[in-house]
Design a protein around this motif. Structure first.
Motif, mmCIF file in Angstrom:
data_model
loop_
_atom_site.group_PDB
_atom_site.id
_atom_site.type_symbol
_atom_site.label_atom_id
_atom_site.label_comp_id
_atom_site.label_asym_id
_atom_site.label_seq_id
_atom_site.Cartn_x
_atom_site.Cartn_y
_atom_site.Cartn_z
ATOM 1 N N SER A 191 0.821 -1.213 0.000
ATOM 2 C CA SER A 191 0.000 0.000 0.000
ATOM 3 C C SER A 191 0.850 1.256 0.000
ATOM 4 C CB SER A 191 -0.933 0.005 1.211
ATOM 5 O OG SER A 191 -0.186 0.091 2.406
ATOM 6 N N ARG A 219 -5.585 -7.343 -6.477
ATOM 7 C CA ARG A 219 -6.607 -6.332 -6.251
ATOM 8 C C ARG A 219 -5.993 -4.943 -6.094
ATOM 9 N NH1 ARG A 219 -10.658 -8.822 -1.712
ATOM 10 N NH2 ARG A 219 -9.247 -7.639 -0.369
ATOM 11 N N LYS A 221 -7.300 -1.055 -4.299
ATOM 12 C CA LYS A 221 -8.329 -0.552 -3.393
ATOM 13 C C LYS A 221 -8.148 0.948 -3.182
ATOM 14 C CE LYS A 221 -10.338 -1.548 1.161
ATOM 15 N NZ LYS A 221 -10.338 -0.179 1.670
ATOM 16 N N ASN A 225 -13.493 1.104 -1.985
ATOM 17 C CA ASN A 225 -13.864 0.181 -3.061
ATOM 18 C C ASN A 225 -12.659 -0.644 -3.522
ATOM 19 O OD1 ASN A 225 -16.685 1.276 -3.542
ATOM 20 N ND2 ASN A 225 -15.432 3.113 -3.854
ATOM 21 N N THR A 226 -12.958 -1.871 -3.968
ATOM 22 C CA THR A 226 -11.912 -2.788 -4.436
ATOM 23 C C THR A 226 -12.250 -3.285 -5.831
ATOM 24 O OG1 THR A 226 -11.386 -3.529 -2.197
ATOM 25 C CG2 THR A 226 -10.748 -4.981 -4.013
ATOM 26 N N TYR A 228 -10.517 -6.013 -8.923
ATOM 27 C CA TYR A 228 -9.508 -7.074 -8.990
ATOM 28 C C TYR A 228 -9.466 -7.715 -10.370
ATOM 29 C CZ TYR A 228 -13.423 -10.373 -8.358
ATOM 30 O OH TYR A 228 -14.591 -11.076 -8.485
ATOM 31 N N TYR A 256 -9.286 -3.569 -13.689
ATOM 32 C CA TYR A 256 -9.702 -3.386 -12.290
ATOM 33 C C TYR A 256 -10.958 -2.518 -12.236
ATOM 34 C CZ TYR A 256 -4.983 -5.031 -11.040
ATOM 35 O OH TYR A 256 -3.839 -5.767 -10.899
ATOM 36 N N LEU A 263 -14.436 1.933 -8.389
ATOM 37 C CA LEU A 263 -13.045 2.107 -7.969
ATOM 38 C C LEU A 263 -12.538 3.472 -8.426
ATOM 39 C CD1 LEU A 263 -10.517 0.711 -6.705
ATOM 40 C CD2 LEU A 263 -9.931 -0.021 -9.040
ATOM 41 N N ASP A 270 -4.231 0.937 -1.760
ATOM 42 C CA ASP A 270 -3.563 -0.365 -1.880
ATOM 43 C C ASP A 270 -3.352 -0.647 -3.366
ATOM 44 O OD1 ASP A 270 -3.818 -0.547 0.851
ATOM 45 O OD2 ASP A 270 -5.638 -1.770 0.768
#
Length: 300
Positions: A191, A219, A221, A225-226, A228, A256, A263, A270
């Protein structure tokens, strides 16, 4: 008188027969030859080549019934021909074995060694406008914000000093025997210390080495929100191979965002989250080991 003459005649006859036998043997002499064994004779054209070059092996043995070549590290890997051209594509020291079976069924072997120079490693080229995130190569000057490597839920992160893609590298791995009480999933995080705008970049690039057969998600982040990208063990998606070698992986950042439109690429926290995939149970597979090096973002 008659008896004496007969005796003399018999002696003369015997002497004549002996003379005939002796003279006839002398004229009927035969030469006798001892059996000569076959001889193993073989050559190779080179003992040192570069990857991609060939070596020609030639057998010229005598009284041969069968030939068998075994070419370690070469192509073909074996042959029964007396003359074979063998190509070597990988670096290393390799042995060639020739086994000869002679007509009297005796067997002899001969070995050859060849040094193969490995192909040159392609130069590492990083675009000038890239966002450089992580590498231990002194030519790779990190310009990304300060990073945190965070072990989370069983993945252990450690830095290994040698044998990286270009020096040291980070290893993400599970303990060899995780306790049965632990969760069936694993995660680890790379991160930024501060939220970072990556919206001007198109790809995330990284060197990855693994033989894991488990599904895995890479992933990203933001604050909440994430998004992947998921990889299985057979697809080689975006260059992620499971062959135990370092491979450069190039993932479109848009993938992503496509997985999760919410996102926010202007506020990424991250940049890389490694996450096992439910319902796979890492306690059963127990082969989640991933090495990472040379991480950067690029526009092309």
């Amino acid at each position: 008188m008659t008896t004496k003459l007969n005796h003399i005649a018999k002696l003369k006859y015997l002497f004549a027969m002996l003379s005939i036998g002796l003279f006839s043997c002398e004229s009927d002499v035969r030469e006798v030859y001892l059996y000569n064994k076959g001889k193993l004779e073989a050559t190779s054209t080179n003992t040192s080549v570069k990857a991609g070059e060939t070596v020609t092996y030639t057998d010229s043995s005598t009284k041969v019934r069968a030939i068998k070549w075994i070419f370690q590290g070469g192509s073909p890997g074996s042959s029964i021909d007396p003359k074979v051209e063998v190509k070597y594509t990988k670096g290393g020291t390799f042995t060639t074995t020739l086994e000869i079976t002679f007509v009297d069924n005796t067997i002899e072997k001969k070995t050859f060694a060849v040094e193969v120079e490995a192909p040159a490693t392609p130069p590492i080229v990083i675009p000038a406008d890239a966002l450089k995130i992580y590498s231990e190569n002194p030519d790779f000057t990190k310009i990304a914000p300060v990073l945190n490597w965070v072990s989370s839920n069983q993945f252990v992160i450690k830095e290994v000093a040698v044998d990286g893609y270009e020096g040291a590298y980070r290893n993400f791995s599970l303990p060899a025997t995780p306790p049965a009480a632990e969760a069936k999933w694993a995660m680890a995080i790379l991160s930024f210390v501060n939220f970072t705008d990556i919206s001007s970049y198109t790809y995330i690039n990284m060197a990855v080495r693994t033989t894991s057969t488990g599904k895995i998600r890479f992933r990203m982040k933001d604050a909440a929100n994430t998004g992947y990208v998921e990889f299985d063990a057979t697809s080689n998606l975006y260059g992620l191979k499971r062959d135990g070698s370092w491979n450069m992986v190039k993932i479109p950042i848009a993938e992503y965002k496509k997985q999760n439109p919410a996102l926010d690429l202007t506020k990424i926290k991250d940049i890389l989250v490694l996450r096992s995939v439910d319902p796979e149970d890492i306690r059963t597979l127990n082969n989640y080991v991933f090495d990472f090096d040379h991480i950067y973002l690029s526009k092309n």
